[in-house]
Design a protein around this motif. Structure first.
Motif, PDB file in Angstrom:
ATOM      1  N   THR A 121      18.515 -33.956  88.395  1.00 16.72           N
ATOM      2  CA  THR A 121      18.248 -34.330  87.007  1.00 16.72           C
ATOM      3  C   THR A 121      19.495 -34.206  86.135  1.00 16.72           C
ATOM      4  O   THR A 121      19.606 -34.897  85.119  1.00 16.72           O
ATOM      5  N   LEU A 122      20.435 -33.357  86.502  1.00 21.23           N
ATOM      6  CA  LEU A 122      21.697 -33.285  85.755  1.00 21.23           C
ATOM      7  C   LEU A 122      22.467 -34.588  85.903  1.00 21.23           C
ATOM      8  O   LEU A 122      22.976 -35.152  84.926  1.00 21.23           O
ATOM      9  N   ARG A 123      22.546 -35.079  87.098  1.00 21.69           N
ATOM     10  CA  ARG A 123      23.232 -36.354  87.352  1.00 21.69           C
ATOM     11  C   ARG A 123      22.546 -37.496  86.607  1.00 21.69           C
ATOM     12  O   ARG A 123      23.204 -38.350  85.999  1.00 21.69           O
ATOM     13  N   LEU A 124      21.216 -37.506  86.632  1.00 16.30           N
ATOM     14  CA  LEU A 124      20.480 -38.549  85.929  1.00 16.30           C
ATOM     15  C   LEU A 124      20.672 -38.438  84.420  1.00 16.30           C
ATOM     16  O   LEU A 124      20.818 -39.454  83.727  1.00 16.30           O
ATOM     17  N   ALA A 125      20.707 -37.213  83.902  1.00 15.43           N
ATOM     18  CA  ALA A 125      20.928 -37.013  82.468  1.00 15.43           C
ATOM     19  C   ALA A 125      22.304 -37.510  82.042  1.00 15.43           C
ATOM     20  O   ALA A 125      22.464 -38.077  80.956  1.00 15.43           O
ATOM     21  N   ARG A 126      23.292 -37.316  82.889  1.00 13.74           N
ATOM     22  CA  ARG A 126      24.630 -37.814  82.563  1.00 13.74           C
ATOM     23  C   ARG A 126      24.652 -39.336  82.517  1.00 13.74           C
ATOM     24  O   ARG A 126      25.362 -39.927  81.704  1.00 13.74           O
ATOM     25  N   ARG A 132      26.425 -37.441  74.977  1.00 12.06           N
ATOM     26  CA  ARG A 132      25.784 -37.321  73.665  1.00 12.06           C
ATOM     27  C   ARG A 132      25.034 -36.013  73.495  1.00 12.06           C
ATOM     28  O   ARG A 132      24.775 -35.576  72.378  1.00 12.06           O
ATOM     29  N   THR A 133      24.655 -35.356  74.564  1.00 14.01           N
ATOM     30  CA  THR A 133      23.841 -34.157  74.456  1.00 14.01           C
ATOM     31  C   THR A 133      24.307 -33.127  75.466  1.00 14.01           C
ATOM     32  O   THR A 133      25.051 -33.432  76.391  1.00 14.01           O
ATOM     33  N   ALA A 195      20.363 -40.833  90.820  1.00 18.08           N
ATOM     34  CA  ALA A 195      20.267 -39.370  90.776  1.00 18.08           C
ATOM     35  C   ALA A 195      20.517 -38.700  92.115  1.00 18.08           C
ATOM     36  O   ALA A 195      20.546 -37.475  92.180  1.00 18.08           O
ATOM     37  N   GLY A 196      20.702 -39.472  93.189  1.00 16.94           N
ATOM     38  CA  GLY A 196      20.895 -38.874  94.499  1.00 16.94           C
ATOM     39  C   GLY A 196      22.245 -38.218  94.660  1.00 16.94           C
ATOM     40  O   GLY A 196      23.254 -38.674  94.115  1.00 16.94           O
TER      41      GLY A 196
END
Length: 216
Positions: A121-126, A132-133, A195-196
């Protein structure tokens, strides 16, 4: 027809360890696993356990709250916990926040484990938010207004403990997917692409444009 992401069973994972400064002696202190069904947490099937490291753990600033030597001494050792972990992880799609850190330690303690894929989820959030966040789990929960939901689902938990963080991941993942361009039409193949992360531990994950071929 391509498989939609929520049609694929996944299991969220978080573990707390003694710290990477212990190198090969790093110990798992707590672990939690929560399956996801139809894109939502299946809390009735969730599982978590403290783990006795077999030694005293010096208190450090990053030690998770509540994981004292007195409490850990009453927990089962890793060899007693491992069968339950193996039953839930082997050949599963694992999702976690900065999941390579968890996988590195889990694989070190149980080298025969082999999930089908790792989703971060960190990769997907990036990918979704860029710069921005904040990228910490708690910052992203605040961004997506999910903190109160996690607290309601884990009323006795708190951030940086395995079960709380694992449930947080199960809510954050669909929230991030909801703001992708594909939104409700996101396939498992696209989610793996975005996200993988690889399962070889220390290697840098490929960029979103690089396809990970995992059969979805």
């Amino acid at each position: 027809m391509p498989q939609r992401w929520e049609q694929t069973p996944m299991v969220a994972l978080d573990l707390e360890g003694s710290g990477s400064q212990d190198h090969d002696d790093e110990a798992i202190l707590e672990i939690a696993l929560v399956p996801m069904a139809v894109g939502r947490p299946a809390l009735d099937q969730g599982w978590h356990s403290l783990v006795n490291p077999g030694r005293r753990i010096p208190r450090r600033p990053w030690t998770s709250p509540g994981l004292t030597n007195e409490i850990l001494a009453q927990a089962p050792p890793w060899n007693a916990v491992e069968p339950a972990v193996r039953d839930r992880v082997q050949a599963a799609i694992i999702v976690g926040h900065n999941v390579r850190v968890d996988w590195r330690l889990l694989h070190r303690r149980s080298p025969r484990l082999r999930p089908a894929a790792l989703l971060d989820t960190l990769r997907l959030a990036r990918y979704v938010h860029g710069n921005r966040t904040g990228k910490s789990l708690t910052a992203l929960l605040t961004e997506h207004r999910l903190t109160e939901q996690v607290n309601a689902l884990v009323p006795d938990g708190q951030p940086h403990r395995a079960l709380w963080d694992t449930v947080a991941v199960t809510l954050l993942l669909p929230a991030l997917i909801a703001v992708l361009p594909s939104r409700g039409d996101t396939t498992m193949a696209e989610l793996v692409r975005l996200a993988g992360v690889p399962m070889d531990g220390e290697n840098v994950a490929p960029g979103p444009q690089e396809q990970l071929t995992l059969g979805f």
